[in-house]
Design a protein around this motif. Structure first.
Motif, short mmCIF file in Angstrom:
data_model
loop_
_atom_site.label_atom_id
_atom_site.label_comp_id
_atom_site.label_asym_id
_atom_site.label_seq_id
_atom_site.Cartn_x
_atom_site.Cartn_y
_atom_site.Cartn_z
N LYS A 41 39.40 44.63 48.83
CA LYS A 41 39.06 43.42 48.05
C LYS A 41 38.59 42.26 48.91
O LYS A 41 38.26 41.17 48.39
N TRP A 79 35.60 51.36 45.37
CA TRP A 79 37.05 51.25 45.22
C TRP A 79 37.69 52.62 45.04
O TRP A 79 38.76 52.90 45.61
N GLU A 80 37.07 53.48 44.26
CA GLU A 80 37.61 54.83 44.07
C GLU A 80 37.65 55.58 45.40
O GLU A 80 38.66 56.23 45.73
N ILE A 99 42.78 48.05 38.48
CA ILE A 99 43.10 48.33 39.88
C ILE A 99 44.34 49.21 39.98
O ILE A 99 44.45 50.07 40.87
N ASP A 146 32.73 49.97 41.72
CA ASP A 146 33.84 50.80 41.26
C ASP A 146 33.93 52.10 42.06
O ASP A 146 35.03 52.57 42.38
N GLU A 147 32.78 52.66 42.39
CA GLU A 147 32.77 53.88 43.18
C GLU A 147 33.31 53.63 44.59
O GLU A 147 34.01 54.47 45.17
N ASP A 206 27.73 51.21 44.07
CA ASP A 206 28.49 50.81 42.89
C ASP A 206 29.89 50.37 43.32
O ASP A 206 30.59 51.13 44.00
N LEU A 228 43.25 52.75 39.65
CA LEU A 228 42.52 53.19 40.82
C LEU A 228 43.47 53.54 41.98
O LEU A 228 43.21 54.45 42.75
N PRO A 250 36.46 45.56 41.13
CA PRO A 250 36.03 46.60 40.20
C PRO A 250 36.19 46.18 38.74
O PRO A 250 36.95 45.26 38.42
N LYS A 251 35.52 46.89 37.87
CA LYS A 251 35.70 46.68 36.43
C LYS A 251 36.92 47.43 35.93
O LYS A 251 37.57 47.02 34.97
N HIS A 252 37.24 48.55 36.56
CA HIS A 252 38.38 49.36 36.15
C HIS A 252 39.70 48.72 36.57
O HIS A 252 39.74 47.90 37.51
#
Length: 259
Positions: free
Chosen positions: A156, A130-131, A166, A127-128, A125, A169, A162-164
């Protein structure tokens, strides 16, 4: 003053050109402070970095160049160290350098920015990822052994975004960088990559500015032609955000200069 202190040599096994060629190009461009920060040795991923047995030769090369060109340019000696718990080595961290760049190139030993391992992006995933990346940046800052946070949003690089937000994050990572009294680099290499954007993005640089995190500049050159790459663009971005001064180093002491 023109500063370019994130650069490599052929000792990392994925660069081209002699040390003299890098320095001569820097002099041609009017760079005042030029730093070598070779990928530090460690007992993991050895093909993309200096070997432990080459550390003395690397130091000697840079110090000989510093003396040779001392009337024309200020040459700095450093390392770019991968933050990878269990694999960082005191033989590196105990070196007398002008600065250490702390960078994250691995998430759970996955080299996310290496095209050879691009398939890893398809199994996780975004987003995961990036986290996890910014959690590693936060831990790198809290480790407390580095002077500069390297290419803050390297994650990046291949345009998997990500959807969240940045900024959310990266929030804790930026706070950790500030608390550790680290400098953050503006790195032009992202403009040469699929993302086509400076590291960090303007959004994250604005967050750093609000936290009063100082900056420095690097072209991340792996060939002499990349020395000073996009210097006008990265300094223009810094000025647009509000910065007027940048950091250079000598024996890990910081100097703030107007750019």
């Amino acid at each position: 003053m023109r500063i370019d202190i994130h650069n490599h040599t052929t000792r990392c096994n994925h660069a081209e050109g002699t040390i003299d060629e890098y320095i001569q190009r820097a002099i041609e461009l009017g760079i005042d402070v030029y730093g070598f920060s070779e990928h530090a040795p460690m007992d993991f991923d050895p093909h993309y970095r200096l070997a432990f047995e080459e550390m003395d030769a690397y130091r000697n090369d840079i110090f000989e160049a510093r003396e040779k060109y001392k009337e024309k340019i200020d040459i700095l000696f450093g390392y770019e160290v991968d933050y990878l718990p269990g694999h960082m080595d005191e033989r590196v961290l105990g070196e007398e350098v002008d600065y250490f760049i702390g960078s994250v190139h691995f998430i759970d030993k996955w080299s996310f920015d290496n095209p050879e391992f691009l398939s890893g992006w398809k199994d996780r995933d975004v987003d995961e990822i990036w986290e996890a990346y910014f959690e590693a940046i936060e831990a790198m800052a809290k480790f407390g052994r580095f002077d500069i946070a390297g290419h803050l949003d390297l994650i990046k690089v291949f345009k998997y975004l990500p959807k969240h937000d940045i900024r959310l994050l990266a929030k804790d990572a930026l706070k950790a960088i500030k608390k550790a009294d680290m400098v953050m680099e503006l790195n032009a290499a992202g403009l040469r990559k699929p993302i086509g954007e400076i590291y960090p993005s303007k959004l994250l640089l604005e967050e750093a500015y609000e936290l009063d995190i100082p900056i420095t500049f690097g072209s991340d050159a792996h060939t002499p032609s990349q020395v000073g790459f996009a210097y006008e663009e990265i300094t223009a971005l810094a000025k647009e955000v509000g910065y007027t001064k940048a950091v250079t180093f000598r024996q890990r002491d910081r100097m703030l200069v107007t750019f």
